[in-house]
Design a protein around this motif. Structure first.
Motif, PDB file in Angstrom:
ATOM      1  N   LEU A   1      36.038   9.531 -29.158  1.00 20.78           N
ATOM      2  CA  LEU A   1      35.652   9.415 -30.564  1.00 20.78           C
ATOM      3  C   LEU A   1      36.251   8.165 -31.200  1.00 20.78           C
ATOM      4  N   ILE A   2      37.538   7.927 -30.939  1.00 22.13           N
ATOM      5  CA  ILE A   2      38.207   6.761 -31.521  1.00 22.13           C
ATOM      6  C   ILE A   2      37.603   5.475 -30.983  1.00 22.13           C
ATOM      7  N   GLY A   3      37.332   5.436 -29.686  1.00 22.90           N
ATOM      8  CA  GLY A   3      36.742   4.240 -29.104  1.00 22.90           C
ATOM      9  C   GLY A   3      35.361   3.942 -29.671  1.00 22.90           C
ATOM     10  N   ALA A   4      34.524   4.980 -29.755  1.00 22.10           N
ATOM     11  CA  ALA A   4      33.167   4.783 -30.285  1.00 22.10           C
ATOM     12  C   ALA A   4      33.201   4.417 -31.765  1.00 22.10           C
TER      13      ALA A   4
ATOM     14  N   ALA B   1      48.385  -0.607 -34.093  1.00 29.07           N
ATOM     15  CA  ALA B   1      49.169  -1.300 -33.072  1.00 29.07           C
ATOM     16  C   ALA B   1      48.535  -2.647 -32.737  1.00 29.07           C
ATOM     17  N   TRP B   2      47.202  -2.676 -32.662  1.00 21.19           N
ATOM     18  CA  TRP B   2      46.527  -3.950 -32.376  1.00 21.19           C
ATOM     19  C   TRP B   2      46.775  -4.952 -33.505  1.00 21.19           C
TER      20      TRP B   2
ATOM     21  N   LEU C   1      38.420   4.388 -24.488  1.00 22.04           N
ATOM     22  CA  LEU C   1      37.261   5.074 -23.920  1.00 22.04           C
ATOM     23  C   LEU C   1      37.520   5.481 -22.471  1.00 22.04           C
ATOM     24  N   ALA C   2      38.105   4.548 -21.703  1.00 19.55           N
ATOM     25  CA  ALA C   2      38.392   4.852 -20.299  1.00 19.55           C
ATOM     26  C   ALA C   2      39.418   5.976 -20.177  1.00 19.55           C
TER      27      ALA C   2
ATOM     28  N   MET D   1      40.010  -6.641 -29.663  1.00 16.76           N
ATOM     29  CA  MET D   1      39.966  -5.245 -30.109  1.00 16.76           C
ATOM     30  C   MET D   1      39.040  -4.423 -29.230  1.00 16.76           C
ATOM     31  N   HIS D   2      37.950  -5.017 -28.780  1.00 19.56           N
ATOM     32  CA  HIS D   2      37.038  -4.306 -27.875  1.00 19.56           C
ATOM     33  C   HIS D   2      37.765  -3.901 -26.586  1.00 19.56           C
ATOM     34  N   GLN D   3      38.645  -4.762 -26.107  1.00 18.49           N
ATOM     35  CA  GLN D   3      39.403  -4.422 -24.909  1.00 18.49           C
ATOM     36  C   GLN D   3      40.270  -3.192 -25.138  1.00 18.49           C
ATOM     37  N   TRP D   4      40.925  -3.139 -26.291  1.00 15.32           N
ATOM     38  CA  TRP D   4      41.750  -1.979 -26.619  1.00 15.32           C
ATOM     39  C   TRP D   4      40.889  -0.726 -26.743  1.00 15.32           C
ATOM     40  N   LEU D   5      39.736  -0.862 -27.383  1.00 14.38           N
ATOM     41  CA  LEU D   5      38.841   0.291 -27.547  1.00 14.38           C
ATOM     42  C   LEU D   5      38.293   0.738 -26.205  1.00 14.38           C
TER      43      LEU D   5
END
Length: 284
Positions: A206-209, A24-25, A256-257, A248-252
């Motif tokens: 898991l996906i975020g990390a 999506a990103w 995580l949140a 992308m870090h914002q999406w990740l």
């Protein structure tokens, strides 16, 4: 048997989410031409990128025949790149590069050697340069393709990603819908809704990390791909990559949140469910 089904659905939901989030990103910021133009327009606010573009514009004007004070010309270019018109024109220049990679339509002015190029002519035609160019009798061509890399690998050729442009939206939307459906099925099949919610939260974690780690690894491959670029073009690319990584870090971070929130909610639901069952077993 029910536990195995729930575990399988959870694994499938996690895998679908692993495709849906970066997909999506990428569709929003890279594959879609309007989204990519908006992405580069935002990146144009980076001062390092502005300085690098000013340097590259100066280089191209010298190649066109400018013989005056290059420091003065760079100052003029720097004023332009710091101005209000630059972000939009930088975005238009990147539309040219996007079309080269994602479309098999060959436009006038594209590099005959098949190199990945960006068209700087609209920037050079800006009113910020007109007086300087006229003074030195320099005419800017209607298109001025500048190669982003002198020796593009076989994997980066004209129209190489046109299949991605065709199927990317379908994959992105399909993976997102599939992840949602599998998550709901996981909740429906689980004996404990609280544990299922917590497990889905773990998926987000898991996906975020994994995404953060993947970006670090991917940076090395991008550095190799840009090894043959000129200094200014490399700085422009580095600025765009930094902007992409930040986005992308914002999406990740959202993943995580959300994962932390689902884990906390799952624990709360599990505790409340346990208390309710104890109350039912021990009436009055």
């Amino acid at each position: 048997m029910r536990f195995i089904l729930t575990a399988l659905l959870w694994l499938l939901a996690t895998a679908a989410l692993a495709v849906a989030l970066p997909g999506a990103w990428a569709q929003k910021n890279l594959v879609d031409v309007d989204g990519y133009a908006a992405f580069t327009e935002q990146a144009a606010g980076d001062e390092a990128l502005q300085r690098a573009v000013a340097g590259e514009l100066t280089t191209q004007l010298v190649r066109l025949g400018y013989t005056g004070d290059q420091d003065l010309l760079r100052d003029v270019a720097s004023v332009y790149t710091a101005g209000a018109d630059f972000p939009g024109q930088f975005a238009e220049a990147n539309r040219f590069a996007h079309r080269w990679l994602f479309s098999d339509t060959i436009a006038a002015g594209e590099d005959p050697q098949g190199r990945w190029v960006v068209d700087l002519a609209p920037m050079l035609q800006d009113s910020s340069f007109s007086a300087t160019l006229e003074r030195f009798d320099i005419s800017v061509p209607s298109t001025l393709p500048v190669p982003l890399t002198q020796n593009a690998p076989d994997s980066v050729r004209p129209g190489q990603l046109r299949a991605v442009a065709t199927w990317g939206p379908w994959v992105s939307v399909g993976a997102t819908i599939l992840a949602g459906v599998l998550a709901l099925l996981t909740l429906a099949s689980a004996r404990s809704r609280g544990k299922a919610l917590a497990a889905l939260g773990v998926s987000g974690l898991l996906i975020g990390a994994a995404g953060w780690a993947g970006l670090e690894v991917g940076q090395r491959y991008l550095d190799d791909a840009l090894a043959n670029t000129s200094n200014d073009v490399r700085q422009i690319a580095d600025a765009l990559i930094r902007h992409a990584a930040d986005s992308m870090h914002q999406w990740l971070n959202i993943a995580l949140a959300a994962g932390i929130g689902l884990v906390a909610l799952g624990v709360l639901v599990a505790v409340l469910g346990g208390l309710r069952q104890r109350t039912v077993r021990e009436p009055g």
